[in-house]
Every structure is written in structure tokens, then in C-alpha cells.
Design a protein around this motif. Structure first.
Motif, mmCIF file in Angstrom:
data_model
loop_
_atom_site.group_PDB
_atom_site.id
_atom_site.type_symbol
_atom_site.label_atom_id
_atom_site.label_comp_id
_atom_site.label_asym_id
_atom_site.label_seq_id
_atom_site.Cartn_x
_atom_site.Cartn_y
_atom_site.Cartn_z
ATOM 1 N N UNK A 375 18.457 -27.984 32.907
ATOM 2 C CA UNK A 375 17.708 -28.837 33.835
ATOM 3 C C UNK A 375 16.212 -28.485 33.878
ATOM 4 N N UNK A 376 15.890 -27.210 33.596
ATOM 5 C CA UNK A 376 14.496 -26.761 33.723
ATOM 6 C C UNK A 376 13.803 -26.616 32.361
ATOM 7 N N UNK A 377 14.441 -27.179 31.304
ATOM 8 C CA UNK A 377 13.905 -27.015 29.951
ATOM 9 C C UNK A 377 12.436 -27.439 29.844
ATOM 10 N N UNK A 378 12.080 -28.490 30.571
ATOM 11 C CA UNK A 378 10.718 -29.021 30.454
ATOM 12 C C UNK A 378 9.677 -28.241 31.250
ATOM 13 N N UNK A 379 10.071 -27.149 31.896
ATOM 14 C CA UNK A 379 9.122 -26.411 32.752
ATOM 15 C C UNK A 379 8.729 -25.087 32.113
ATOM 16 N N UNK A 380 7.641 -24.508 32.616
ATOM 17 C CA UNK A 380 7.168 -23.228 32.085
ATOM 18 C C UNK A 380 7.380 -22.119 33.112
ATOM 19 N N UNK A 381 7.412 -20.866 32.640
ATOM 20 C CA UNK A 381 7.556 -19.710 33.529
ATOM 21 C C UNK A 381 6.529 -19.772 34.660
ATOM 22 N N UNK A 385 9.830 -23.879 40.181
ATOM 23 C CA UNK A 385 10.195 -24.360 41.515
ATOM 24 C C UNK A 385 11.290 -23.566 42.198
ATOM 25 N N UNK A 386 11.494 -23.934 43.458
ATOM 26 C CA UNK A 386 12.408 -23.169 44.315
ATOM 27 C C UNK A 386 13.871 -23.335 43.919
ATOM 28 N N UNK A 387 14.221 -24.537 43.399
ATOM 29 C CA UNK A 387 15.640 -24.724 43.070
ATOM 30 C C UNK A 387 16.049 -23.847 41.889
ATOM 31 N N UNK A 388 15.103 -23.572 40.989
ATOM 32 C CA UNK A 388 15.383 -22.659 39.864
ATOM 33 C C UNK A 388 15.597 -21.251 40.399
ATOM 34 N N UNK A 389 14.724 -20.864 41.314
ATOM 35 C CA UNK A 389 14.844 -19.534 41.934
ATOM 36 C C UNK A 389 16.199 -19.390 42.620
ATOM 37 N N UNK A 390 16.576 -20.471 43.340
ATOM 38 C CA UNK A 390 17.856 -20.440 44.066
ATOM 39 C C UNK A 390 19.019 -20.349 43.083
ATOM 40 N N UNK A 391 18.912 -21.088 41.967
ATOM 41 C CA UNK A 391 19.994 -21.059 40.965
ATOM 42 C C UNK A 391 20.107 -19.663 40.360
ATOM 43 N N UNK A 392 18.953 -19.016 40.152
ATOM 44 C CA UNK A 392 18.976 -17.649 39.590
ATOM 45 C C UNK A 392 19.653 -16.694 40.577
ATOM 46 N N UNK A 393 19.313 -16.842 41.861
ATOM 47 C CA UNK A 393 19.902 -15.951 42.877
ATOM 48 C C UNK A 393 21.410 -16.158 42.942
#
Ligand SMILES: Cc1cc2nc3c(=O)[nH]c(=O)nc-3n(C[C@H](O)[C@H](O)[C@H](O)COP(=O)(O)OP(=O)(O)OC[C@H]3O[C@@H](n4cnc5c(N)ncnc54)[C@H](O)[C@@H]3O)c2cc1C
Length: 496
Positions: A375-381, A385-393
Motif C-alpha cells: 500500500x505504501x510502495x509509492x511513498x518515501x522514507x 504517514x501515521x497509518x504506516x507507523x500504526x501498521x509497523x507497530x
């Protein structure tokens, strides 16, 4: 090493990328008398060899253990060639008789676990004890393994003048051999671990390649007693002491080519550097993207762009109470297999000392979960965003809960960091965050063969994709590239 550069009118070499591939190629060429400049896109050199700090604890990215570092063994000899032998603090694993402990969730193992000890004889004995009905099969497997261990350890294939590692790609897939020998599913599952660790399913993993990885760790296994970053520093200092130059924080944007001959590179900053020899120590697809459209034939472009890569790896670093969870001098693998013994997925665990008193570091590595992060392929380090952070947690918490089935309650743990294949992709540029680069599977033997050379004169490739991944495989790959650059005669003379 003998200086052979007098035989070459042009001594300037540019190396793209400062991972172990770029640094090892750069050091050896500098030792041979060449004037080498390494160009690195990141602010610091080292690529995946580097570690990063969280709460004062060094978290390694791509160096968790190393094989064959005992005196005179192959990686020790390679470190010797690089002039860094015994300068990188290391500690031998397996004092308790185990290097890797495999936990299988199926009933394929009589006791549910298998211990990989140090030494080929001890390994054979454990196989015999665990699989008493596979005696003949184990003898055949061990004969192949011993022969591969001898070949790798002697490095004779590098100096013999034959086509390097031809044997590697031409050997049959390990899975096919095990079927041919009628091995039990349990034995297949145990033998599938080294192949799975380097991202190649057993069914398509050339047996020599599988044996190379397994034997290198069986001969002796070691952990860094320093951080990955300190290992990089030893190599970088050695390179600079030989007159080498490292440019950091400026990516190579283009390889300059004139009439299918490489002439230099252009950096993101616009600066141009000229040299008759260029080594791309990054993924071959990155180099392809740097070449002018007409620099190579469409067939070469098609071959490289269609290469299948290994999957990505995600990692969770957790700090735990050291008194409750002491350091283990072996690694743990939790393995999910199918009834036929093929491995579906695998999790790697390492519990080791940290730089913080009273705290140990638990590292959890998971392969093949790439779709989780699609889902986040198009984004850079830094911009996901927060939803990526939440998914990592969420992912980290899930993995910590799972880990408790092996380590017991982790108590007052703290998640230090999570990285995903996207982090690796953005840090070192490997396509889709592939952990080990080009997959050296039997399905792409021809297309992945001899990647060290390119269709552009003066342009060569190094790095984990050209021959084999890992610190060992990548350094051997650099030597093969150098052999192509200076020719087999000078190569033999240089190392004699
Ligand atoms: C999670 C994980 C665990 C691993 N564990 C182990 C292990 O325990 N033991 C082991 O032996 N191996 C392990 N490996 C494998 C090992 O880390 C790699 O095989 C090795 O580090 C690859 O080195 P490299 O030089 O080919 O690539 P990299 O380290 O990726 O280096 C490439 C460099 O090129 C730079 N670069 C990219 N594009 C450009 C550009 N345009 N211009 C300039 N510079 C550029 C990158 O920033 C990078 O520094 C692991 C790998 C992973 C991902």
C-alpha cells in the motif's frame, strides 16, 4: 598482494555504491595499485552492512552472523586479502553445541526441534540421529556438502582458470536431488532452511549454492562483537589508507557512455567524473537505469530488467531485560512447513547483548511479507504517514507476542524499531527492497549468469547480485569482477 597496475595504462576506477561489494572491490583494486573513487548516495558508507542506533543500542541491518571466519577459513582469508583480518571484533557462536536451533510447527521432526552444530561431522551425526530412516540419503547429501565445502574453502575455482562458479549454476536444484534420493519430508524441511535464509526456495535452489551457504556456517559461525557501523569503519579506513577516496551524499545519476564504451559518471549534483573502468556495486537493474537508451542492445536490457529478485525482509528490534533473557550464543528459527517438507515461511530470532547495561537486544527477521507494505510502495522514507507507523507497530506487537512462545514472557520489553522492505529499498535502492538481490534460482540460470560483465566496455558489476549474497558471497563476487577487469593471468600473479 602484488601491484599489477603497471600493466594497465589507465589506473582510474570509479565504484558506484559503498556496501561490502563496493568497499571490497575498491580495497582490492587499490591494493593492486589502481586509483579508486567510491561514490555513495547516502551520507555514510556501508549500505546494508551499517547499523543504526535506537536508545543507544546498535541495531544491525544486514550482518547477523558470518560463517568461516576461523583462522585460514575462507572468509578469514578474504578478510586477509582485504587487509582487515582480525581488525573486526568477532565472537564464535555455538559454544553450547548449537549454532542454529530450528523449531518446526509441523510434526515432521521427532522432537519438534533440530540443532545445527558446528562442524560437518557433528551435523551429519545430528541428521542421522534425527532421521534414522534416511541413512543412505544423508550419506549422499553429506558427500555433496563436503565436496562443496572443500571447493569454497580452497577458493581454487578463482585461481584455476576455469569459468568461475560454472558449477554453481549448472548443478541441479537441491529440492530435485532430495526427491531423487527419496528423502523424508522432515529431512527436506531441515535442509530447506539455508536456502530459505537466502531467499531461494529449495525446489529451485542450485545444490552447490545451497551447500555453499550451509557449509560456510557449519565450518564455524561468528557474530560481530561490534556494531555493523564499526565494521564499515574498519573497511573504509583501510580503503582510504590505500589512497582510495569516498564521495558520500551524492548519487550517481548516469553512466556516461560513448559508442558503447563507458567513460565516466554524472552525479545528482551535476558533477562529472571520468574513468575508463566503472564498477556498479549496486543492483544490476539500477545500473541499467543509468545507461543511455542506445548504450546496450534491447536483448541485454530485456535480460536484466526481467531478472527475478529475492523477497524483502522486515525486522523488529526489541530491548528486553538482560537478567530475565540472557544472551543466547545461537540463533533460533521458527519454521512453518507443508506436509511435504517444503518451507512456507520462517522467522529468525537472535538474542544478544546490547550497549545498554541490563538490556539485551532481541532481533526478529521475517521474510516474504512484502504484500503487507504494498500500500505504501509509492511513498518515501519519512513521508509514509501515521497509518504506516500504526501498521509497523501492529506488526511488531504481533511478532513480539509470537516470540514469547520461544522465549517465555518478555516482560517489560520496548520495541526499538521496525524496518520493512520499503526501508531497505529507500536506504540502498534495491528493487522493491529485495534483501538478497537477484534470485540465483535454477529457473534463471542463463539470464543471471556472468552478471559481473556488462554489454558496455569498461563497465562491470559487483555486489551481492553478481554471484552470491551475504558478506562472503559478495566479496567472492568482487574478486570475480576484478579477475574480469585485469584478466586471469594478472589476477593469478596478484594473489600469488
Ligand atoms: C535483513 C538482512 C539480513 C542479512 N543478514 C545477513 C547475515 O547475517 N550475514 C550475511 O553475511 N549477510 C546477511 N545479509 C546479506 C548482506 O547484508 C548483503 O548480501 C550485503 O550487505 C550486500 O552488499 P552489497 O554491497 O551488494 O549491497 P548494499 O549493501 O545494498 O550496497 C549498495 C550501496 O550502493 C548505494 N547506492 C545505491 N544506488 C546508488 C547510486 N545511484 N549512487 C551511489 N550509491 C548508490 C547504496 O546506498 C548502498 O550503500 C542480510 C541482508 C538483509 C537484508
Amino acid at each position: 598482494m602484488t601491484d599489477v597496475s603497471f600493466a594497465f595504462p589507465e589506473k582510474n576506477v570509479l565504484v558506484i555504491g559503498s556496501g561490502i561489494g563496493g568497499l571490497s572491490a575498491g580495497i582490492i583494486l587499490a591494493e593492486l595499485g589502481f586509483q579508486v573513487t567510491i561514490i555513495e548516495k547516502n551520507p555514510q558508507p556501508g549500505g546494508m552492512m551499517r547499523s543504526y542506533n535506537r536508545n543507544g543500542i546498535a541495531c544491525n541491518v544486514g550482518v547477523h552472523y558470518l560463517g568461516s571466519l576461523d583462522k585460514g577459513q575462507v572468509l578469514d582469508r578474504l578478510f586477509d586479502f582485504l587487509g582487515v583480518a582480525r581488525q573486526i571484533p568477532i565472537k564464535r557462536m555455538g559454544a553450547g553445541g548449537v549454532i542454529d536451533r530450528y523449531y518446526m510447527d509441523s510434526n515432521l521432526l521427532p522432537k519438534g526441534t533440530f540443532d545445527m552444530p558446528e562442524g560437518l561431522d557433528a551435523y551429519e551425526q545430528n541428521l542421522h540421529q534425527t532421521f534414522p530412516r534416511d541413512q543412505k540419503q544423508i550419506s549422499a547429501i553429506m558427500e555433496n556438502l563436503r565436496s562443496a565445502a572443500r571447493k569454497i574453502n580452497s577458493l581454487e575455482f578463482l585461481f584455476s582458470g576455469q569459468n568461475d562458479f560454472e558449477i554453481l549454476d549448472h548443478s541441479r536444484p537441491m529440492g530435485e536431488l532430495l526427491s531423487h534420493w527419496n528423502c523424508s519430508p522432515g529431512l527436506r524441511a531441515v535442509l530447506g532452511v539455508p536456502a530459505a535464509w537466502i531467499g531461494v526456495p529449495l525446489s529451485v535452489c542450485p545444490s552447490f549454492y545451497h551447500n555453499m551457504v550451509l557449509s560456510s556456517y557449519l565450518l564455524s559461525s561468528w557474530r560481530l562483537e561490534c556494531s555493523g557501523t564499526q565494521m564499515v569503519e574498519v573497511l573504509a579506513v583501510r580503503f582510504v589508507s590505500l589512497g582510495g577516496r569516498i564521495i558520500t551524499g551524492d548519487a550517481v545519476a548516469a553512466v556516461l557512455v560513448n559508442d558503447r564504451v563507458a567513460t565516466g559518471v554524472r552525479l545528482d549534483s551535476g558533477r562529472e567524473l571520468k574513468a575508463p573502468i566503472i564498477i556498479g556495486a549496486v543492483h544490476p537493474k539500477i545500473i541499467l537505469g543509468m545507461l543511455p537508451e542506445k548504450a546496450v542492445k534491447p536483448s541485454y536490457r530485456k535480460r536484466i530488467s526481467r531478472l527475478e529478485d529475492t523477497h524483502g525482509i522486515s525486522a523488529v528490534h526489541v530491548s528486553v531485560d538482560a537478567a530475565e533473557h540472557p544472551e543466547l550464543d545461537h540463533n533460533l528459527f521458527k519454521i512453518h512447513t507443508r506436509p511435504d517438507g517444503n518451507i512456507d515461511d520462517m522467522i529468525f530470532y537472535q538474542m544478544r547483548k546490547s550497549e545498554q547495561t541490563g538490556k539485551n537486544l532481541l532481533t526478529i527477521l521475517l521474510g516474504g511479507q512484502d504484500e503487507l507494505w504494498e500500500k505504501w510502495t509509492g511513498t518515501r522514507t519519512g513521508c509514509r504517514g501515521l497509518d504506516y507507523k500504526a501498521a509497523k507497530t501492529r506488526e511488531a506487537e504481533k511478532r513480539v507476542q509470537e516470540a514469547q512462545s520461544l522465549f517465555g514472557a518478555l516482560g517489560d520489553y520496548q520495541i526499538l524499531d521496525v524496518y520493512t522492505p520499503l526501508s531497505i529499498r529507500d536506504w540502498v535502492g534495491s528493487p522493491q527492497g529485495s534483501a538478497y538481490g537477484v534470485q540465483r534460482s535454477s529457473k534463471q540460470i542463463l539470464s543471471a549468469a556472468l552478471l559481473n560483465r556488462t554489454a558496455v566496455k569498461g563497465l562491470f558489476l559487483a555486489g551481492q547480485s553478481v554471484l552470491a549474497p551475504g558478506i562472503l558471497g559478495t566479496i567472492i563476487g568482487s574478486l570475480v569482477t576484478i579477475k574480469f577487469i585485469i584478466g586471469p593471468q594478472w589476477f593469478k600473479q596478484a594473489f600469488s
